[in-house]
Design an enzyme around this catalytic site. Structure first.
Site, PDB file in Angstrom:
ATOM      1  N   LYS A  82     -43.673 -62.767   2.052  1.00 31.58           N
ATOM      2  CA  LYS A  82     -43.777 -63.350   3.398  1.00 31.58           C
ATOM      3  C   LYS A  82     -44.142 -64.819   3.274  1.00 31.58           C
ATOM      4  O   LYS A  82     -44.768 -65.259   2.294  1.00 31.58           O
ATOM      5  CB  LYS A  82     -44.800 -62.622   4.271  1.00 31.58           C
ATOM      6  CG  LYS A  82     -46.284 -62.708   3.819  1.00 31.58           C
ATOM      7  CD  LYS A  82     -47.029 -63.921   4.344  1.00 31.58           C
ATOM      8  CE  LYS A  82     -48.402 -64.037   3.692  1.00 31.58           C
ATOM      9  NZ  LYS A  82     -49.007 -65.328   3.654  1.00 31.58           N
TER      10      LYS A  82
ATOM     11  N   ASP B 136     -52.397 -58.538   5.324  1.00 35.32           N
ATOM     12  CA  ASP B 136     -50.959 -58.802   5.292  1.00 35.32           C
ATOM     13  C   ASP B 136     -50.122 -57.557   5.027  1.00 35.32           C
ATOM     14  O   ASP B 136     -48.894 -57.623   5.032  1.00 35.32           O
ATOM     15  CB  ASP B 136     -50.626 -59.818   4.175  1.00 35.32           C
ATOM     16  CG  ASP B 136     -51.250 -61.178   4.429  1.00 35.32           C
ATOM     17  OD1 ASP B 136     -51.576 -61.485   5.599  1.00 35.32           O
ATOM     18  OD2 ASP B 136     -51.408 -61.931   3.455  1.00 35.32           O
TER      19      ASP B 136
HETATM   20  O1  C5P Z   1     -57.260 -59.046   3.956  1.00 34.69           O
HETATM   21  P1  C5P Z   1     -57.106 -59.636   2.594  1.00 34.69           P
HETATM   22  O2  C5P Z   1     -57.643 -58.722   1.516  1.00 34.69           O
HETATM   23  O3  C5P Z   1     -55.745 -60.122   2.304  1.00 34.69           O
HETATM   24  O4  C5P Z   1     -58.042 -60.928   2.589  1.00 34.69           O
HETATM   25  C1  C5P Z   1     -58.403 -61.578   1.401  1.00 34.69           C
HETATM   26  C2  C5P Z   1     -59.512 -62.575   1.686  1.00 34.69           C
HETATM   27  O5  C5P Z   1     -59.017 -63.648   2.485  1.00 34.69           O
HETATM   28  C3  C5P Z   1     -60.683 -62.002   2.480  1.00 34.69           C
HETATM   29  O6  C5P Z   1     -61.630 -61.417   1.635  1.00 34.69           O
HETATM   30  C4  C5P Z   1     -61.227 -63.241   3.176  1.00 34.69           C
HETATM   31  O7  C5P Z   1     -62.020 -64.005   2.293  1.00 34.69           O
HETATM   32  C5  C5P Z   1     -59.962 -64.054   3.449  1.00 34.69           C
HETATM   33  N1  C5P Z   1     -59.414 -63.815   4.799  1.00 34.69           N
HETATM   34  C6  C5P Z   1     -60.094 -64.314   5.905  1.00 34.69           C
HETATM   35  N2  C5P Z   1     -59.586 -64.106   7.155  1.00 34.69           N
HETATM   36  C7  C5P Z   1     -58.423 -63.424   7.323  1.00 34.69           C
HETATM   37  C8  C5P Z   1     -57.695 -62.939   6.225  1.00 34.69           C
HETATM   38  C9  C5P Z   1     -58.232 -63.145   4.958  1.00 34.69           C
HETATM   39  O8  C5P Z   1     -61.155 -64.929   5.768  1.00 34.69           O
HETATM   40  N3  C5P Z   1     -57.960 -63.269   8.562  1.00 34.69           N
END
Ligand code: C5P
Length: 310
Positions: A13, A147
């Site tokens: 993506k 994601d």
């Molecule tokens: O959800 P995901 O595991 O992809 O997120 C990885 C990291 O990215 C989270 O631990 C956080 O630090 C950051 N993040 C965030 N806000 C979001 C998505 C991700 O702060 N909306």
């Protein structure tokens, strides 16, 4: 039919818009984003093991370095999560054939997790069990990462919340993209933390998707899409990796309609006028020595799909 092996293809993506709001009590940031799936794919092969074998994982491909081969891999956790929901003991071997750059801001880990969900859902059809399908997989995907739900869908979607609350965007036609894959990786949490640091104590407005971008997508107007593209994480990614500024400049000089760091980076994406312009951009970026490799591709493309089974 009892299957022994299922192959699923999942796209990378990019974010046409990544508007980042303030930090929430759970540590995530409120987002308003427009996800767009592009034709750069990982393949996930899931093969049934003998009873008691447990889960095992192998990774193949030029982008395979640094991918965890255990529970730290999101695809492994996806298998465990679906197995727990369905009351199945997971005895499977997972093979990830990677073309999406690792920690490149293109949701490769999330794609693999979505692929593993779809593949196991199709593999586990003994004892009369039927696949639960995309809608039922979506809450599991959201549990795995922000994601992952989008990787199930593909196409072009608006994402709210931490990115997991999806609504389809009306988008006409095909967009031509060039992707500059950088050397090395950027950590998503570190880029978000740098974004917070750069913002300091300034008031962060509520993130929203501008009407200009939605109208541009609905009209299939690539020039207007290029103008409306934006990524609030870009200053943070450039602060951590200053060379990205030059990569973006080269794309702009070559006439890209839009030039952006992808997600948390360090991959950069460039919107071309058409297929010929994409070729020119790809050649120019390759010659400028500003990235590890360059890919030409198109979007939107469908999300995780079964492409083979035995
Ligand atoms: O959800 P995901 O595991 O992809 O997120 C990885 C990291 O990215 C989270 O631990 C956080 O630090 C950051 N993040 C965030 N806000 C979001 C998505 C991700 O702060 N909306």
């Amino acid at each position: 039919m009892l299957r022994t092996s299922v192959v699923v293809r999942v796209p990378a993506k990019i974010n046409l818009l990544l508007a980042v709001g303030g930090v929430r009590p759970d540590g995530f940031h409120d987002l308003a984003t427009v996800f767009h799936a592009v034709g750069l794919y990982d393949e996930i092969v899931v093969t049934a093991g003998i009873p008691g074998a447990g889960i095992s994982l192998a990774v193949a491909g030029t982008n395979a370095q640094g991918v965890p081969l255990d529970r730290h891999n999101l695809a492994w956790r996806a298998v465990e999560l679906l197995a727990a929901r369905e009351g199945i003991t997971p005895d499977v071997h997972l093979e990830l054939r990677k073309a999406i750059p690792v920690a490149g801001g293109m949701a490769g880990g999330s794609a693999d997790a979505a692929g593993a969900l779809v593949a196991c859902d199709h593999l586990w059809t003994d004892n009369g069990r039927r696949p639960i399908g995309r809608e039922a997989l979506e809450p599991l995907a959201a549990q795995l990462g922000s994601d992952v739900p989008f990787a199930l869908h593909g196409g072009t979607f608006v994402g709210l919340g931490r990115g997991e609350r999806l609504t389809p965007a009306l988008a006409r036609g095909e967009l031509h993209w060039v992707i500059a894959i950088a050397d090395g990786e950027l950590s998503t949490p570190e880029v978000y933390a740098e974004c917070d640091r750069l913002r300091g104590s300034s008031v962060v407005p509520e993130p929203f998707v501008p009407d200009e971008l939605m109208a541009a997508l609905a009209a299939g107007d690539a020039v207007a899409v290029g103008r409306a593209m934006r990524n609030d994480l870009q200053p943070a990614a450039i602060a951590l990796r200053p060379s990205l500024a030059r990569t973006l400049r080269v794309g702009e000089e070559l006439g890209a309609l839009g030039s952006l760091v992808s997600g948390s980076g360090p991959s950069c994406v460039f919107l071309a006028r058409d297929a010929d312009h994409a070729t020119d951009l790809a050649v120019g970026l390759s010659g400028a020595d500003v990235c590890r490799s360059v890919r030409r591709t198109v979007g939107p493309v469908p999300g995780a799909r079964v492409v083979g089974e035995h």
